[in-house]
Scaffold this motif. Structure first.
Motif, PDB file in Angstrom:
ATOM      1  N   ALA A 190      50.946  83.308 -69.467  1.00  0.00           N
ATOM      2  CA  ALA A 190      50.991  84.465 -69.676  1.00  0.00           C
ATOM      3  C   ALA A 190      52.439  85.171 -68.627  1.00  0.00           C
ATOM      4  O   ALA A 190      52.406  86.474 -68.556  1.00  0.00           O
ATOM      5  N   ASP A 191      52.759  84.490 -67.857  1.00  0.00           N
ATOM      6  CA  ASP A 191      53.853  84.658 -67.124  1.00  0.00           C
ATOM      7  C   ASP A 191      55.130  85.392 -67.913  1.00  0.00           C
ATOM      8  O   ASP A 191      55.558  84.923 -69.078  1.00  0.00           O
ATOM      9  N   PRO A 237      48.796  87.326 -60.628  1.00  0.00           N
ATOM     10  CA  PRO A 237      49.313  88.264 -61.121  1.00  0.00           C
ATOM     11  C   PRO A 237      50.780  88.103 -61.673  1.00  0.00           C
ATOM     12  O   PRO A 237      51.730  89.026 -61.915  1.00  0.00           O
ATOM     13  N   GLY A 238      51.335  86.903 -61.968  1.00  0.00           N
ATOM     14  CA  GLY A 238      52.373  86.681 -62.489  1.00  0.00           C
ATOM     15  C   GLY A 238      53.225  85.670 -61.786  1.00  0.00           C
ATOM     16  O   GLY A 238      53.650  86.165 -60.372  1.00  0.00           O
ATOM     17  N   PRO A 267      51.683  91.510 -70.490  1.00  0.00           N
ATOM     18  CA  PRO A 267      50.996  90.057 -71.460  1.00  0.00           C
ATOM     19  C   PRO A 267      49.537  90.091 -70.655  1.00  0.00           C
ATOM     20  O   PRO A 267      48.620  89.780 -71.680  1.00  0.00           O
ATOM     21  N   PHE A 268      49.316  90.127 -69.454  1.00  0.00           N
ATOM     22  CA  PHE A 268      47.869  90.297 -69.219  1.00  0.00           C
ATOM     23  C   PHE A 268      46.881  91.186 -69.660  1.00  0.00           C
ATOM     24  O   PHE A 268      45.713  90.773 -70.076  1.00  0.00           O
ATOM     25  N   ILE A 278      39.009  83.882 -69.760  1.00  0.00           N
ATOM     26  CA  ILE A 278      39.336  83.188 -68.531  1.00  0.00           C
ATOM     27  C   ILE A 278      40.748  83.830 -68.071  1.00  0.00           C
ATOM     28  O   ILE A 278      41.486  83.825 -68.893  1.00  0.00           O
ATOM     29  N   ILE A 279      40.836  83.956 -66.830  1.00  0.00           N
ATOM     30  CA  ILE A 279      42.239  84.149 -66.232  1.00  0.00           C
ATOM     31  C   ILE A 279      42.329  83.249 -65.133  1.00  0.00           C
ATOM     32  O   ILE A 279      41.400  83.378 -64.257  1.00  0.00           O
ATOM     33  N   MET A 280      43.305  82.801 -64.950  1.00  0.00           N
ATOM     34  CA  MET A 280      43.707  81.691 -63.809  1.00  0.00           C
ATOM     35  C   MET A 280      44.643  82.523 -62.736  1.00  0.00           C
ATOM     36  O   MET A 280      45.606  83.123 -63.110  1.00  0.00           O
TER      37      MET A 280
END
Length: 391
Positions: A190-191, A237-238, A267-268, A278-280
């Motif tokens: 999502a970067d 966070p990117g 995007p996040f 899930i978020i990494m």
């Protein structure tokens, strides 16, 4: 099982789904349907060690204590591709919440099917994860022993401007990942790829424009969801505006939070709205956001104030691999695991030495450095995720 057939079936199904794929408002990836009472009952019956174990997703080598290593690159030569007696014995006392397989753990179809089947029987009822983004990060498809579609990159797919092309690719990837028994794909990226000198993200990202990346991220999640695979937004966070690599050492962004909200967060936020489970995290530091040089994985400001508080994310937060240089160069194995959990991480991914990290977290709870209620918070989210996956 023939991979060419898997791909063909996925392609045919994808063609139908493209015309009727979910919108942001009805995407099911975030729906629960889980009775909270049943989860609370399960937590109440678990020992501390059982609960702590749920908070680790590990490499297969983490359970084989006969393997001694200091950098993950050394593991390639071992080619650990089955559950051996040492792993089973260690796992009796060290339950795990999940296992992740890398390219060197995967030989061919028959080996992978056998390995996955055995992993599923391990103590802790582990979920199985893989990095299968499409493009250069595809642990299965990039093996010459698998007859699967290969993609140039997500950037290349997104250049068509049609989000359904991304959906089709994600559904195809999710279909074969599911067929082999995996539960989680650590994708999509999502970067936002805004730094031309970025050596780690680059074309893995969909675009250098946040609005375009956001649309593609949602479609990728939808594609995986249609294939019954849980996706993962990464790397929060990117990671797109930096040029150094967290695999090797310290990396920082000089952006303020206001600047990140206009770019990295787009995007996040879209993925969260679409129901991402899930978020990494990224191991990058954001000193103009946090006021210090802590990697985001270890930062309560990033994880609790920003991700949970401001963005409202209620799902599982998984750390990027904790054996990467940005962590191990500056923090001890045990201390890093404790700090990550204190900061708000739910799942500690790939600690350098799992057994030692596990013991350190248990002792931290027993000594009062981590409240057991804090462990319960994460286990509650993880059990909810597992129940969702079973549906």
């Amino acid at each position: 099982m023939k991979c060419s057939k898997i791909w063909l079936s996925a392609f045919v199904l994808a063609a139908g789904f493209i015309l009727s794929s979910c919108s942001e408002s009805d995407l099911s990836v975030g729906s629960s349907g889980v009775e909270s009472d049943s989860i609370e009952d399960a937590i109440g019956k678990m020992s501390l060690r059982e609960k702590v174990g749920q908070m680790f997703i590990v490499r297969p080598e983490a359970l084989d204590t006969s393997i001694h290593w200091s950098h993950y690159s050394e593991l390639v030569d071992y080619k650990l591709q089955k559950v051996n007696a040492t792993m089973s014995a260690v796992n009796e006392d060290y339950p795990i919440g999940g296992m992740i397989l890398f390219a060197h753990n995967i030989k061919d179809e028959s080996q992978l099917v056998s390995f996955v089947k055995k992993i599923k029987t391990l103590n802790g009822s582990p979920l199985l994860a893989v990095d299968e983004e499409g493009g250069r990060v595809a642990r299965i498809a990039n093996s010459e022993n698998f007859d699967l579609p290969k993609y140039e990159s997500m950037e290349a797919i997104a250049k068509s401007g049609d989000p359904n092309d991304v959906y089709e690719a994600a559904f195809t990837i999710g279909s074969y990942v599911k067929e082999y028994g995996f539960d989680i794909d650590f994708a999509p990226v999502a970067d936002v790829n805004t730094n031309p000198e970025n050596i780690v993200i680059g074309p893995r990202a969909f675009s250098d424009k946040p609005e375009v990346a956001a649309k593609m991220v949602v479609k990728y999640l939808e594609g995986l969801d249609s294939a019954k695979i849980v996706g993962t937004l990464k790397h929060f966070p990117g990671h797109g505006d930096v040029k150094a690599d967290t695999h090797t050492g310290y990396v920082a962004t000089d952006k303020t939070w206001d600047e990140m909200k206009k770019c990295e967060m787009v995007p996040f936020k879209a993925g969260i709205k679409a129901g991402a489970q899930i978020i990494m995290t990224a191991h990058i530091a954001a000193p103009k956001v946090t006021g210090n040089n802590l990697p985001s994985t270890l930062s309560p400001v990033i994880l609790q104030d920003k991700l949970r508080g401001e963005l409202g994310f209620k799902g599982v937060i998984v750390a990027d691999a904790m054996d990467m240089g940005a962590i191990v160069n500056d923090y001890g194995n045990e201390d890093a695991a404790i700090k990550a959990i204190q900061a708000g991480i739910d799942i500690v991914l790939c600690p350098l030495h799992f057994v030692n990290a596990f013991d350190a977290v248990v002792k931290a709870v027993e000594d009062g450095k981590i409240e057991e209620s804090r462990i319960d918070e994460s286990v509650r989210r993880i059990l909810k995720l597992k129940e969702n996956i079973k549906k």
